[in-house]
Scaffold this motif. Structure first.
Motif, PDB file in Angstrom:
ATOM      1  N   ALA A  80       0.828  -1.210   0.000  1.00  0.00           N
ATOM      2  CA  ALA A  80       0.000   0.000   0.000  1.00  0.00           C
ATOM      3  C   ALA A  80       0.860   1.256   0.000  1.00  0.00           C
ATOM      4  CB  ALA A  80      -0.930   0.000   1.212  1.00  0.00           C
ATOM      5  N   GLU A  81       1.913   1.239   0.805  1.00  0.00           N
ATOM      6  CA  GLU A  81       2.788   2.408   0.884  1.00  0.00           C
ATOM      7  C   GLU A  81       3.507   2.632  -0.440  1.00  0.00           C
ATOM      8  OE1 GLU A  81       6.631   3.553   3.492  1.00  0.00           O
ATOM      9  OE2 GLU A  81       4.847   2.988   4.661  1.00  0.00           O
ATOM     10  N   LYS A  82       3.944   1.516  -1.071  1.00  0.00           N
ATOM     11  CA  LYS A  82       4.583   1.631  -2.381  1.00  0.00           C
ATOM     12  C   LYS A  82       3.612   2.204  -3.411  1.00  0.00           C
ATOM     13  CE  LYS A  82       7.873  -2.187  -1.774  1.00  0.00           C
ATOM     14  NZ  LYS A  82       8.268  -3.544  -2.241  1.00  0.00           N
ATOM     15  N   ALA A  83       2.382   1.717  -3.364  1.00  0.00           N
ATOM     16  CA  ALA A  83       1.363   2.200  -4.303  1.00  0.00           C
ATOM     17  C   ALA A  83       1.104   3.693  -4.094  1.00  0.00           C
ATOM     18  CB  ALA A  83       0.068   1.415  -4.123  1.00  0.00           C
ATOM     19  N   GLY A  84       1.033   4.091  -2.830  1.00  0.00           N
ATOM     20  CA  GLY A  84       0.799   5.498  -2.518  1.00  0.00           C
ATOM     21  C   GLY A  84       1.918   6.382  -3.015  1.00  0.00           C
ATOM     22  N   ASN A  85       3.148   5.955  -2.824  1.00  0.00           N
ATOM     23  CA  ASN A  85       4.298   6.728  -3.290  1.00  0.00           C
ATOM     24  C   ASN A  85       4.363   6.779  -4.817  1.00  0.00           C
ATOM     25  OD1 ASN A  85       5.132   7.244  -0.666  1.00  0.00           O
ATOM     26  ND2 ASN A  85       6.464   5.440  -0.572  1.00  0.00           N
ATOM     27  N   ARG A  86       3.978   5.659  -5.440  1.00  0.00           N
ATOM     28  CA  ARG A  86       3.970   5.630  -6.903  1.00  0.00           C
ATOM     29  C   ARG A  86       2.923   6.611  -7.453  1.00  0.00           C
ATOM     30  NH1 ARG A  86       4.412   0.698  -7.347  1.00  0.00           N
ATOM     31  NH2 ARG A  86       2.208   0.099  -7.186  1.00  0.00           N
ATOM     32  N   ILE A  87       1.761   6.631  -6.855  1.00  0.00           N
ATOM     33  CA  ILE A  87       0.693   7.553  -7.283  1.00  0.00           C
ATOM     34  C   ILE A  87       1.134   9.009  -7.075  1.00  0.00           C
ATOM     35  CG2 ILE A  87      -1.635   8.370  -6.745  1.00  0.00           C
ATOM     36  CD1 ILE A  87      -2.347   5.452  -6.049  1.00  0.00           C
ATOM     37  N   THR A  88       1.776   9.241  -5.942  1.00  0.00           N
ATOM     38  CA  THR A  88       2.252  10.606  -5.645  1.00  0.00           C
ATOM     39  C   THR A  88       3.265  11.059  -6.688  1.00  0.00           C
ATOM     40  OG1 THR A  88       1.892  10.337  -3.261  1.00  0.00           O
ATOM     41  CG2 THR A  88       3.436  12.051  -3.962  1.00  0.00           C
ATOM     42  N   SER A  89       4.172  10.156  -7.084  1.00  0.00           N
ATOM     43  CA  SER A  89       5.186  10.504  -8.084  1.00  0.00           C
ATOM     44  C   SER A  89       4.541  10.828  -9.431  1.00  0.00           C
ATOM     45  CB  SER A  89       6.175   9.352  -8.253  1.00  0.00           C
ATOM     46  OG  SER A  89       6.896   9.121  -7.062  1.00  0.00           O
ATOM     47  N   ASP A  94       2.520  14.999 -13.253  1.00  0.00           N
ATOM     48  CA  ASP A  94       1.406  15.671 -13.923  1.00  0.00           C
ATOM     49  C   ASP A  94       1.338  17.149 -13.526  1.00  0.00           C
ATOM     50  OD1 ASP A  94       0.672  13.380 -15.207  1.00  0.00           O
ATOM     51  OD2 ASP A  94      -0.958  12.853 -13.839  1.00  0.00           O
ATOM     52  N   ARG A  95       1.543  17.415 -12.250  1.00  0.00           N
ATOM     53  CA  ARG A  95       1.504  18.808 -11.783  1.00  0.00           C
ATOM     54  C   ARG A  95       2.631  19.633 -12.418  1.00  0.00           C
ATOM     55  NH1 ARG A  95      -0.039  16.294  -6.774  1.00  0.00           N
ATOM     56  NH2 ARG A  95      -2.169  16.944  -6.204  1.00  0.00           N
ATOM     57  N   ALA A  96       3.784  19.014 -12.574  1.00  0.00           N
ATOM     58  CA  ALA A  96       4.912  19.721 -13.194  1.00  0.00           C
ATOM     59  C   ALA A  96       4.600  20.045 -14.657  1.00  0.00           C
ATOM     60  CB  ALA A  96       6.179  18.880 -13.100  1.00  0.00           C
ATOM     61  N   PHE A  97       3.962  19.102 -15.343  1.00  0.00           N
ATOM     62  CA  PHE A  97       3.558  19.354 -16.724  1.00  0.00           C
ATOM     63  C   PHE A  97       2.501  20.454 -16.779  1.00  0.00           C
ATOM     64  CE2 PHE A  97       0.646  18.609 -20.269  1.00  0.00           C
ATOM     65  CZ  PHE A  97       1.525  18.655 -21.333  1.00  0.00           C
ATOM     66  N   ASN A  98       1.529  20.391 -15.849  1.00  0.00           N
ATOM     67  CA  ASN A  98       0.478  21.416 -15.793  1.00  0.00           C
ATOM     68  C   ASN A  98       1.058  22.798 -15.494  1.00  0.00           C
ATOM     69  OD1 ASN A  98      -1.456  19.498 -16.300  1.00  0.00           O
ATOM     70  ND2 ASN A  98      -2.081  19.272 -14.162  1.00  0.00           N
ATOM     71  N   ALA A  99       2.124  22.804 -14.715  1.00  0.00           N
ATOM     72  CA  ALA A  99       2.761  24.085 -14.372  1.00  0.00           C
ATOM     73  C   ALA A  99       3.335  24.761 -15.618  1.00  0.00           C
ATOM     74  CB  ALA A  99       3.862  23.867 -13.337  1.00  0.00           C
ATOM     75  N   VAL A 100       3.877  23.935 -16.532  1.00  0.00           N
ATOM     76  CA  VAL A 100       4.379  24.479 -17.798  1.00  0.00           C
ATOM     77  C   VAL A 100       3.231  25.066 -18.612  1.00  0.00           C
ATOM     78  CG1 VAL A 100       5.534  23.952 -19.984  1.00  0.00           C
ATOM     79  CG2 VAL A 100       6.292  22.831 -17.867  1.00  0.00           C
ATOM     80  N   GLU A 101       2.149  24.286 -18.705  1.00  0.00           N
ATOM     81  CA  GLU A 101       0.988  24.738 -19.465  1.00  0.00           C
ATOM     82  C   GLU A 101       0.386  25.997 -18.857  1.00  0.00           C
ATOM     83  OE1 GLU A 101       0.028  23.278 -22.447  1.00  0.00           O
ATOM     84  OE2 GLU A 101       1.987  22.399 -22.029  1.00  0.00           O
ATOM     85  N   LEU A 102       0.402  26.073 -17.524  1.00  0.00           N
ATOM     86  CA  LEU A 102      -0.160  27.235 -16.843  1.00  0.00           C
ATOM     87  C   LEU A 102       0.630  28.502 -17.174  1.00  0.00           C
ATOM     88  CD1 LEU A 102      -2.136  28.517 -14.876  1.00  0.00           C
ATOM     89  CD2 LEU A 102      -0.604  27.865 -13.004  1.00  0.00           C
ATOM     90  N   GLU A 103       1.967  28.385 -17.205  1.00  0.00           N
ATOM     91  CA  GLU A 103       2.780  29.556 -17.510  1.00  0.00           C
ATOM     92  C   GLU A 103       2.567  30.007 -18.956  1.00  0.00           C
ATOM     93  OE1 GLU A 103       4.294  31.357 -15.356  1.00  0.00           O
ATOM     94  OE2 GLU A 103       3.838  29.948 -13.760  1.00  0.00           O
ATOM     95  N   LYS A 104       2.370  29.039 -19.865  1.00  0.00           N
ATOM     96  CA  LYS A 104       2.035  29.396 -21.247  1.00  0.00           C
ATOM     97  C   LYS A 104       0.679  30.094 -21.285  1.00  0.00           C
ATOM     98  CE  LYS A 104       4.426  25.461 -23.422  1.00  0.00           C
ATOM     99  NZ  LYS A 104       4.199  24.227 -24.215  1.00  0.00           N
ATOM    100  N   PHE A 105      -0.229  29.536 -20.526  1.00  0.00           N
ATOM    101  CA  PHE A 105      -1.576  30.086 -20.433  1.00  0.00           C
ATOM    102  C   PHE A 105      -1.532  31.517 -19.900  1.00  0.00           C
ATOM    103  CE2 PHE A 105      -5.751  30.735 -18.643  1.00  0.00           C
ATOM    104  CZ  PHE A 105      -6.604  30.034 -19.473  1.00  0.00           C
TER     105      PHE A 105
END
Length: 382
Positions: A80-89, A94-105
């Motif tokens: 469960a802990e491994k799964a949680g860390n994998r999801i977080t990563s 995804d958030r890092a990619f969205n951050a790029v799109e946000l700055e373009k936006f």
């Protein structure tokens, strides 16, 4: 009787003289700043817009670095802990990619926000100029009445009380003029700040031409979608909702995979998954609630703005009718004046009333443009 005749003659001469005098007028040729020029100046001097590309590159670099470190695996003391860390990563990526799109936006948003702010400031100057024009004309008329009243008093045609009333009217007109002049200066200052260039009310002016926007085919559903696509706030909300949805789905999938692979459940692992699923569902529900709430508030806001525009459109139609009636009244006053049936000051009062009505119509058209701009501010194409 002779004294009265001399008084009337003097009053007539004074009225004729005053008709050629203005209290304060524009002198010299002013530099005209068009709305398009104002927009271009504002963007040219916008520091945030200039550095936005550097912010985009910073976010891109952060995303590339994070992607390079992501291996797809995850550490943890149990499944469960491994799964949680994998999801977080994955979500962090995804958030890092969205951050790029946000700055373009944001870069596009900075431009359109600049255009919007400049236009509203420009409209503010237009409305202030109409109000000042009315106040100036009224002050000039009252000043003429005051000079005539002084002569009437000298010849015993009115009392000192009557003169005091006219003097108070003139003081009120002066105060109103000063107030409107200050309002225009403030409006010019606001526009100066928006375009990044100081404007001098004595040498700078704006283009006062404006047309009525086509408000008939307003599609609120399209405007709502434009807000969702082009409004930074809704862009963030949509991204957060999508991330919450992804987290909820992935957490449930990880738990299902765990159950498929393990016939006997580990209580600690199951409890950990239960906690993860609970947190993911709560996060999704809260994010969805905020998103739905924002959608409802947007609907209410758009409906209110549309109602205001409809009312303003009706007001313009009524003002146009009133203006036509005022033109008829003025034409009649002109004939009566030419026939000697009314005085010069009475004729000028009728002329001033017509100009007031014209200014009221134009100021209302400016306000309609301002409201229409507010409603459709995100309905643009990049």
């Amino acid at each position: 009787m002779k004294k009265l005749c001399r008084g009337l003659a003097l009053i007539l001469c004074t009225a004729m003289l005053l008709s050629s005098i203005t209290v304060l007028g524009d002198t010299g040729t002013k530099t005209i700043l068009t709305l398009q020029e104002a927009k271009e100046l504002a963007l040219k001097n916008n520091k945030q817009y200039k550095v936005q590309d550097s912010y985009i590159n910073q976010k891109k670099e952060a995303y590339v670095n994070l992607s390079a470190r992501y291996s797809g695996g995850a550490k943890g003391s149990n499944t469960a802990e491994k799964a949680g860390n994998r999801i977080t990563s994955i979500l962090d990526l995804d958030r890092a990619f969205n951050a790029v799109e946000l700055e373009k936006f944001k870069k596009n948003d900075i431009k359109w926000q600049s255009d919007y702010d400049v236009t509203q400031a420009y409209y503010g100057v237009m409305k202030a100029k109409y109000e000042l024009d009315d106040a100036k004309r009224n002050m000039e008329l009252v000043n003429k009445n005051l000079e005539i009243a002084k002569i009437k008093l000298e010849f015993g045609m009115i009392t000192k009380t009557d003169l005091s009333k006219v003097e108070n009217e003139y003081k009120t007109a002066q105060t109103n003029y000063s107030t409107k002049l200050s309002s225009l200066k403030n409006a010019m200052t606001t526009l100066s700040k928006e375009i990044g260039k100081e404007l001098d009310i004595n040498i700078d002016d704006i283009d006062m031409s404006i047309s009525i926007p086509n408000t008939a085919p307003i599609d609120l559903e399209k405007i709502k979608q434009d807000n969702l696509n082009n409004n930074t706030s809704f862009f963030n909300l949509k991204q957060e909702l999508e991330l919450a949805k992804t987290r909820k789905s992935m957490t449930q999938q990880e738990y299902d995979d765990y159950l498929d692979k393990n016939r006997s459940k580990n209580d600690n692992v199951s409890q950990k998954f239960d906690d993860m699923i609970y947190d993911a569902n709560r996060d999704y529900d809260n994010t969805l609630y905020q998103y739905d709430k924002s959608m409802k508030e947007l609907d209410i806001s758009l409906q209110a703005q549309l109602a205001a525009i409809t009312t303003m459109t009706d007001t313009i139609a009524n003002l146009r009718k009133s203006l036509e009636n005022q033109k008829t009244t003025f034409a009649q006053s002109k004939i009566r004046y030419e026939n000697g049936d009314i005085s010069k000051i009475e004729y000028e009062i009728s002329e001033s009333a017509l100009k007031d009505m014209e200014n009221m119509l134009m100021a209302t058209i400016v306000e309609l443009n301002s409201q229409y701009l507010s409603l459709t501010r995100y309905s643009y194409t990049n």
